[in-house]
Design an enzyme around this catalytic site. Structure first.
Site, PDB file in Angstrom:
ATOM      1  N   LEU A  63      26.221 -43.307   2.785  1.00  0.00           N
ATOM      2  CA  LEU A  63      26.832 -44.690   2.706  1.00  0.00           C
ATOM      3  C   LEU A  63      26.722 -45.072   1.262  1.00  0.00           C
ATOM      4  O   LEU A  63      25.650 -45.144   0.827  1.00  0.00           O
ATOM      5  CB  LEU A  63      26.163 -45.623   3.591  1.00  0.00           C
ATOM      6  N   SER A  64      27.741 -45.768   0.809  1.00  0.00           N
ATOM      7  CA  SER A  64      27.616 -46.463  -0.517  1.00  0.00           C
ATOM      8  C   SER A  64      27.124 -47.881  -0.202  1.00  0.00           C
ATOM      9  O   SER A  64      26.971 -48.213   0.756  1.00  0.00           O
ATOM     10  CB  SER A  64      28.918 -46.526  -1.207  1.00  0.00           C
TER      11      SER A  64
END
Length: 361
Positions: A63-64
């Site tokens: 996940l960014s």
């Protein structure tokens, strides 16, 4: 990447911090971020880190940072009915938020390199549809995910209104990425360590804007099969909804309008969001780091009258807050008005459950 804003104690506080720092600037993007809890896309043992402004990676799952997703969502300039392609769709978190804005007549496709991550995304999507009240508050464009290398998309695929790539793109692949875009469309991608927004203004005309410096893992290059040929990725078909599905969308939309009108007649201003009781934040001393002659000197910055409007004001603020907020105050559980209204209709149970997408709550 990340760390641009303070961590939140829950999803709403994280969004508050992103708004305060101007990463989230539009109401549509704010609503989408609040509707989907970032922690739901973490593995259980890592959820304590979900509300930090940091990227997260475990195996192939990634996940960014929230600040990056915020900039991406704002740059895409999403509108209902558009088509969206997510290259490196990962957990499906971003695709699901996009789907809340696209609505039932949009297109929402994702390509993910790792089959285990594609399966993970499908599980998270199913959990959201079955259990989240947000599903009934929005008209959702459900994402469709396929497994493959996004650099091997079949050349006869349709073009899209909006495209996002979640991995670092080298200059040599820029034209390939542009080819996926319709005229008038927007492409957002990390290009040469800059999050870049490219708008296709004509068949061969482009506008480019650098948004901010980023650091993304690079795109993985395709591997040839044993036959020496690349494995072309077939994107999901652009299917037309059935008449039955269109009827369900229309009926749900009509019921929502009735609920809204009833609320207007009762309250004068429609439905309001359930009030959120925010935890009182403790004012902490901020630390400033001064680098001098290769040594770090930490100076404690303590609030004073010129910094913080005097300690007397703080004490008065504290007393007022304690007087107006009961010590055991908790927000009332949210009410799913659409579900309650459907279940109260004089209809056969199978039809009610169809209108509710067979959701658990």
């Amino acid at each position: 990447m990340g760390g641009a804003v303070s961590a939140g104690e829950d999803n709403d506080e994280l969004i508050d911090n992103l708004k305060e720092a101007q990463y989230i600037r539009s109401e549509l993007v704010e609503q989408a971020f609040r509707a989907i809890d970032r922690a739901d896309y973490y593995l259980e043992e890592f959820k304590e880190n979900a509300y930090k402004d940091l990227a997260w990676k475990h195996g192939n799952i990634h996940l960014s940072a929230p600040c990056i997703y915020s900039e991406v969502m704002e740059a895409l300039d999403l509108q209902p009915g558009l088509s969206f392609l997510n290259l490196g769709s990962g957990t499906g978190y971003l695709s699901s938020m996009v789907g809340l804005i696209l609505g039932p007549f949009g297109v929402n496709h994702g390509v993910e390199l790792h089959s285990d991550v594609t399966e993970y995304a499908k599980q998270k999507l199913d959990f959201f549809i079955r259990t989240s009240d947000s599903f009934d508050k929005f008209d959702f464009c459900e994402p469709s995910f396929v497994t493959g290398n996004c650099l091997e998309i079949s050349p006869d695929c349709s073009q899209y209104d909006r495209v996002y790539c979640g991995a670092g793109v080298q200059k040599e692949h820029e034209e390939y990425m542009k080819s996926l875009l319709k005229v008038g469309g927007i492409l957002v991608m990390p290009l040469e360590e800059k999050l870049t927004k490219i708008t296709r203004t004509g068949p061969s005309a482009w506008e480019t804007k650098k948004i901010l410096a980023v650091s993304f893992a690079p795109l993985i290059q395709p591997c040839q099969s044993e036959s020496g040929k690349s494995r072309l990725v077939q994107l999901p078909p652009l299917a037309v909804r059935s008449l039955q599905d269109l009827a369900r969308i229309a009926i749900r939309g009509t019921i929502k309008k009735v609920i809204h009108q009833e609320a207007v007649n009762k309250n004068g201003n429609g439905l309001k969001n359930t009030p959120r009781f925010k935890r009182r934040r403790v004012r902490r001393r901020r630390l400033e780091t001064i680098v001098f002659l290769d040594k770090e000197v930490f100076a404690s910055r303590i609030s004073n009258p010129s910094d913080d409007n005097s300690s007397g004001d703080l004490e008065e603020e504290r007393r007022e807050e304690e007087a107006t907020t009961p010590p055991d105050a908790k927000p009332e559980p949210p009410v799913n008005f659409l579900r309650e209204k459907v279940l109260s209709l004089p209809l056969p149970d199978p039809l009610k459950y169809y209108l509710l997408y067979y959701r658990e709550k």
